[in-house]
Design a protein around this motif. Structure first.
Motif, PDB file in Angstrom:
ATOM      1  N   ALA A   1       0.849  -1.194   0.000  1.00 35.14           N
ATOM      2  CA  ALA A   1       0.000   0.000   0.000  1.00 35.14           C
ATOM      3  C   ALA A   1       0.880   1.238   0.000  1.00 35.14           C
ATOM      4  O   ALA A   1       1.745   1.386   0.861  1.00 35.14           O
ATOM      5  N   THR A   2       0.660   2.118  -0.973  1.00 37.29           N
ATOM      6  CA  THR A   2       1.544   3.270  -1.114  1.00 37.29           C
ATOM      7  C   THR A   2       0.783   4.547  -1.427  1.00 37.29           C
ATOM      8  O   THR A   2      -0.205   4.521  -2.177  1.00 37.29           O
ATOM      9  N   PRO A   3       1.231   5.664  -0.868  1.00 37.40           N
ATOM     10  CA  PRO A   3       0.782   6.945  -1.402  1.00 37.40           C
ATOM     11  C   PRO A   3       1.483   7.170  -2.741  1.00 37.40           C
ATOM     12  O   PRO A   3       2.510   6.546  -3.007  1.00 37.40           O
ATOM     13  N   THR A   4       0.913   8.027  -3.554  1.00 42.05           N
ATOM     14  CA  THR A   4       1.511   8.314  -4.860  1.00 42.05           C
ATOM     15  C   THR A   4       2.401   9.539  -4.763  1.00 42.05           C
ATOM     16  O   THR A   4       1.950  10.618  -4.378  1.00 42.05           O
TER      17      THR A   4
ATOM     18  N   GLY B   1      -1.921  -4.698  -4.762  1.00 41.65           N
ATOM     19  CA  GLY B   1      -1.474  -3.334  -4.528  1.00 41.65           C
ATOM     20  C   GLY B   1      -2.627  -2.393  -4.221  1.00 41.65           C
ATOM     21  O   GLY B   1      -3.753  -2.587  -4.680  1.00 41.65           O
ATOM     22  N   ILE B   2      -2.305  -1.381  -3.426  1.00 39.73           N
ATOM     23  CA  ILE B   2      -3.223  -0.296  -3.104  1.00 39.73           C
ATOM     24  C   ILE B   2      -2.461   0.997  -3.331  1.00 39.73           C
ATOM     25  O   ILE B   2      -1.328   1.143  -2.845  1.00 39.73           O
ATOM     26  N   ALA B   3      -3.051   1.931  -4.073  1.00 40.90           N
ATOM     27  CA  ALA B   3      -2.388   3.213  -4.324  1.00 40.90           C
ATOM     28  C   ALA B   3      -3.352   4.357  -4.056  1.00 40.90           C
ATOM     29  O   ALA B   3      -4.516   4.307  -4.466  1.00 40.90           O
ATOM     30  N   LEU B   4      -2.853   5.366  -3.352  1.00 36.64           N
ATOM     31  CA  LEU B   4      -3.668   6.510  -2.985  1.00 36.64           C
ATOM     32  C   LEU B   4      -3.033   7.785  -3.516  1.00 36.64           C
ATOM     33  O   LEU B   4      -1.811   7.949  -3.444  1.00 36.64           O
ATOM     34  N   GLY B   5      -3.869   8.673  -4.053  1.00 37.88           N
ATOM     35  CA  GLY B   5      -3.364   9.928  -4.570  1.00 37.88           C
ATOM     36  C   GLY B   5      -4.203  11.102  -4.124  1.00 37.88           C
ATOM     37  O   GLY B   5      -5.414  10.973  -3.924  1.00 37.88           O
ATOM     38  N   GLY B   6      -3.577  12.252  -3.990  1.00 32.22           N
ATOM     39  CA  GLY B   6      -4.291  13.459  -3.601  1.00 32.22           C
ATOM     40  C   GLY B   6      -5.208  13.973  -4.686  1.00 32.22           C
ATOM     41  O   GLY B   6      -6.176  14.690  -4.415  1.00 32.22           O
ATOM     42  N   ASP B   7      -4.921  13.616  -5.931  1.00 34.27           N
ATOM     43  CA  ASP B   7      -5.776  13.965  -7.058  1.00 34.27           C
ATOM     44  C   ASP B   7      -6.509  12.716  -7.534  1.00 34.27           C
ATOM     45  O   ASP B   7      -6.039  11.594  -7.336  1.00 34.27           O
ATOM     46  N   ARG B   8      -7.644  12.937  -8.208  1.00 35.18           N
ATOM     47  CA  ARG B   8      -8.400  11.782  -8.715  1.00 35.18           C
ATOM     48  C   ARG B   8      -7.545  10.968  -9.679  1.00 35.18           C
ATOM     49  O   ARG B   8      -7.539   9.737  -9.645  1.00 35.18           O
ATOM     50  N   ASN B   9      -6.820  11.653 -10.541  1.00 33.18           N
ATOM     51  CA  ASN B   9      -5.893  10.993 -11.464  1.00 33.18           C
ATOM     52  C   ASN B   9      -4.486  11.432 -11.095  1.00 33.18           C
ATOM     53  O   ASN B   9      -3.846  12.195 -11.809  1.00 33.18           O
TER      54      ASN B   9
ATOM     55  N   GLY C   1      -1.706   9.483 -10.511  1.00 33.34           N
ATOM     56  CA  GLY C   1      -0.628   8.525 -10.723  1.00 33.34           C
ATOM     57  C   GLY C   1      -0.840   7.187 -10.039  1.00 33.34           C
ATOM     58  O   GLY C   1       0.071   6.355  -9.984  1.00 33.34           O
ATOM     59  N   GLN C   2      -2.073   6.950  -9.539  1.00 34.04           N
ATOM     60  CA  GLN C   2      -2.334   5.699  -8.827  1.00 34.04           C
ATOM     61  C   GLN C   2      -2.064   4.462  -9.689  1.00 34.04           C
ATOM     62  O   GLN C   2      -1.461   3.489  -9.200  1.00 34.04           O
ATOM     63  N   GLU C   3      -2.477   4.488 -10.941  1.00 31.26           N
ATOM     64  CA  GLU C   3      -2.254   3.302 -11.789  1.00 31.26           C
ATOM     65  C   GLU C   3      -0.777   3.128 -12.128  1.00 31.26           C
ATOM     66  O   GLU C   3      -0.301   1.992 -12.239  1.00 31.26           O
ATOM     67  N   HIS C   4      -0.047   4.210 -12.261  1.00 36.91           N
ATOM     68  CA  HIS C   4       1.402   4.091 -12.478  1.00 36.91           C
ATOM     69  C   HIS C   4       2.063   3.445 -11.258  1.00 36.91           C
ATOM     70  O   HIS C   4       2.949   2.601 -11.388  1.00 36.91           O
ATOM     71  N   ALA C   5       1.633   3.853 -10.070  1.00 34.14           N
ATOM     72  CA  ALA C   5       2.186   3.263  -8.843  1.00 34.14           C
ATOM     73  C   ALA C   5       1.863   1.777  -8.780  1.00 34.14           C
ATOM     74  O   ALA C   5       2.722   0.957  -8.426  1.00 34.14           O
ATOM     75  N   LEU C   6       0.625   1.417  -9.126  1.00 36.54           N
ATOM     76  CA  LEU C   6       0.253  -0.001  -9.117  1.00 36.54           C
ATOM     77  C   LEU C   6       1.075  -0.790 -10.128  1.00 36.54           C
ATOM     78  O   LEU C   6       1.448  -1.944  -9.864  1.00 36.54           O
ATOM     79  N   MET C   7       1.368  -0.191 -11.277  1.00 36.08           N
ATOM     80  CA  MET C   7       2.181  -0.901 -12.271  1.00 36.08           C
ATOM     81  C   MET C   7       3.587  -1.152 -11.753  1.00 36.08           C
ATOM     82  O   MET C   7       4.174  -2.208 -12.033  1.00 36.08           O
ATOM     83  N   GLN C   8       4.153  -0.234 -10.970  1.00 34.41           N
ATOM     84  CA  GLN C   8       5.467  -0.481 -10.378  1.00 34.41           C
ATOM     85  C   GLN C   8       5.413  -1.670  -9.421  1.00 34.41           C
ATOM     86  O   GLN C   8       6.333  -2.491  -9.389  1.00 34.41           O
ATOM     87  N   ILE C   9       4.337  -1.740  -8.658  1.00 34.88           N
ATOM     88  CA  ILE C   9       4.161  -2.868  -7.733  1.00 34.88           C
ATOM     89  C   ILE C   9       3.994  -4.173  -8.501  1.00 34.88           C
ATOM     90  O   ILE C   9       4.622  -5.188  -8.180  1.00 34.88           O
ATOM     91  N   ILE C  10       3.169  -4.143  -9.531  1.00 42.16           N
ATOM     92  CA  ILE C  10       2.934  -5.349 -10.338  1.00 42.16           C
ATOM     93  C   ILE C  10       4.211  -5.786 -11.042  1.00 42.16           C
ATOM     94  O   ILE C  10       4.527  -6.983 -11.115  1.00 42.16           O
ATOM     95  N   ASP C  11       4.980  -4.831 -11.557  1.00 41.67           N
ATOM     96  CA  ASP C  11       6.264  -5.167 -12.201  1.00 41.67           C
ATOM     97  C   ASP C  11       7.178  -5.911 -11.236  1.00 41.67           C
ATOM     98  O   ASP C  11       7.818  -6.907 -11.604  1.00 41.67           O
ATOM     99  N   PHE C  12       7.256  -5.415  -9.999  1.00 43.70           N
ATOM    100  CA  PHE C  12       8.082  -6.086  -8.990  1.00 43.70           C
ATOM    101  C   PHE C  12       7.583  -7.510  -8.751  1.00 43.70           C
ATOM    102  O   PHE C  12       8.380  -8.460  -8.689  1.00 43.70           O
ATOM    103  N   GLN C  13       6.271  -7.668  -8.625  1.00 46.12           N
ATOM    104  CA  GLN C  13       5.704  -8.986  -8.347  1.00 46.12           C
ATOM    105  C   GLN C  13       5.994  -9.968  -9.483  1.00 46.12           C
ATOM    106  O   GLN C  13       6.380 -11.117  -9.241  1.00 46.12           O
ATOM    107  N   ILE C  14       5.819  -9.506 -10.713  1.00 46.27           N
ATOM    108  CA  ILE C  14       6.083 -10.379 -11.866  1.00 46.27           C
ATOM    109  C   ILE C  14       7.562 -10.747 -11.932  1.00 46.27           C
ATOM    110  O   ILE C  14       7.925 -11.908 -12.130  1.00 46.27           O
TER     111      ILE C  14
ATOM    112  N   PHE D   1      -7.433   5.013  -4.606  1.00 43.57           N
ATOM    113  CA  PHE D   1      -8.178   5.971  -3.793  1.00 43.57           C
ATOM    114  C   PHE D   1      -7.819   7.398  -4.159  1.00 43.57           C
ATOM    115  O   PHE D   1      -6.680   7.697  -4.507  1.00 43.57           O
ATOM    116  N   TRP D   2      -8.823   8.272  -4.034  1.00 45.73           N
ATOM    117  CA  TRP D   2      -8.640   9.710  -4.166  1.00 45.73           C
ATOM    118  C   TRP D   2      -8.773  10.293  -2.766  1.00 45.73           C
ATOM    119  O   TRP D   2      -9.852  10.302  -2.179  1.00 45.73           O
TER     120      TRP D   2
END
Length: 198
Positions: free
Chosen positions: A82-85, A119-127, A129-142, A162-163
């Motif tokens: 779980a990460t903030p963006t 993965g869980i990603a939270l950002g101060g804005d609706r968009n 960078g949450q999906e970019h953060a999740l992709m970094q997590i997924i890349d590590f897992q793969i 989350f927003w």
């Protein structure tokens, strides 16, 4: 059936990320799954310098609070990141944790093999960078042989997002975020259960 799940909170503050991860772990505990919370807040975690000490000695050269986390990761059947963006990606603290896992993979190439990840990603804005953060997590897992699990299509494509509006109250009011969390936690627990059955 018993499972051991580790939830890693990658925020240096006790705010939204901390709250959401505890909610995810509570959902899993309601399903009878054993959970452990581990957070970076107040921890000393040096960054990887790619010195290759771990390749030769099968242990990290840096002696810090990562040595609390390594045995938890070894025992875990599932891991939640779980990460903030920060700047359209994961927090600096999570990046350090992921990079420092090179040492355990150097000692055992199958260290993470087959573990279920989400993965869980939270950002101060609706968009924000949450999906970019999740992709970094997924890349590590793969890369390390884990099985990444998302909540599936229609709202949780890569995991829970989350927003926060930069406040704890903001994240508590994010109904869509909690819907994505519930979907992702359900898929995560389903994968764990399937592994036990087979």
């Amino acid at each position: 059936m018993s499972f051991m799940i580790v939830g890693i909170c990658a925020s240096p503050r006790q705010q939204a990320t901390d709250h959401v991860l505890h909610e995810a772990l509570r959902m899993l505990e309601e399903k009878g799954i054993q959970t452990t919370f581990w957070g970076v807040r107040g921890k000393k975690i040096g960054f990887c310098t790619h010195c290759d000490y771990c390749l030769k000695n099968k242990v990290c050269a840096l002696k810090d609070d990562m040595f609390e986390l390594y045995p938890l990761l070894k025992e875990a059947e599932g891991i939640i990141f779980a990460t903030p963006t920060y700047n359209n990606g994961v927090s600096a603290q999570l990046k350090a944790v992921l990079d420092r896992c090179r040492a355990v993979v150097a000692s055992d190439k199958n260290f993470f093999r087959g573990k279920i990840g989400m993965g869980i990603a939270l950002g101060g804005d609706r968009n924000g960078g949450q999906e970019h953060a999740l992709m970094q997590i997924i890349d590590f897992q793969i890369l390390d042989g884990m099985i990444p699990v998302s909540g599936g299509f229609f709202g949780a494509n890569m995991g829970a997002t989350f927003w926060t509006k930069d406040t704890l109250e903001g994240v508590k009011q994010d109904e869509e975020g909690f819907r994505s969390l519930k979907k992702t936690v359900n898929k995560f627990s389903d994968f764990l259960l399937e592994r036990k059955v087979t």
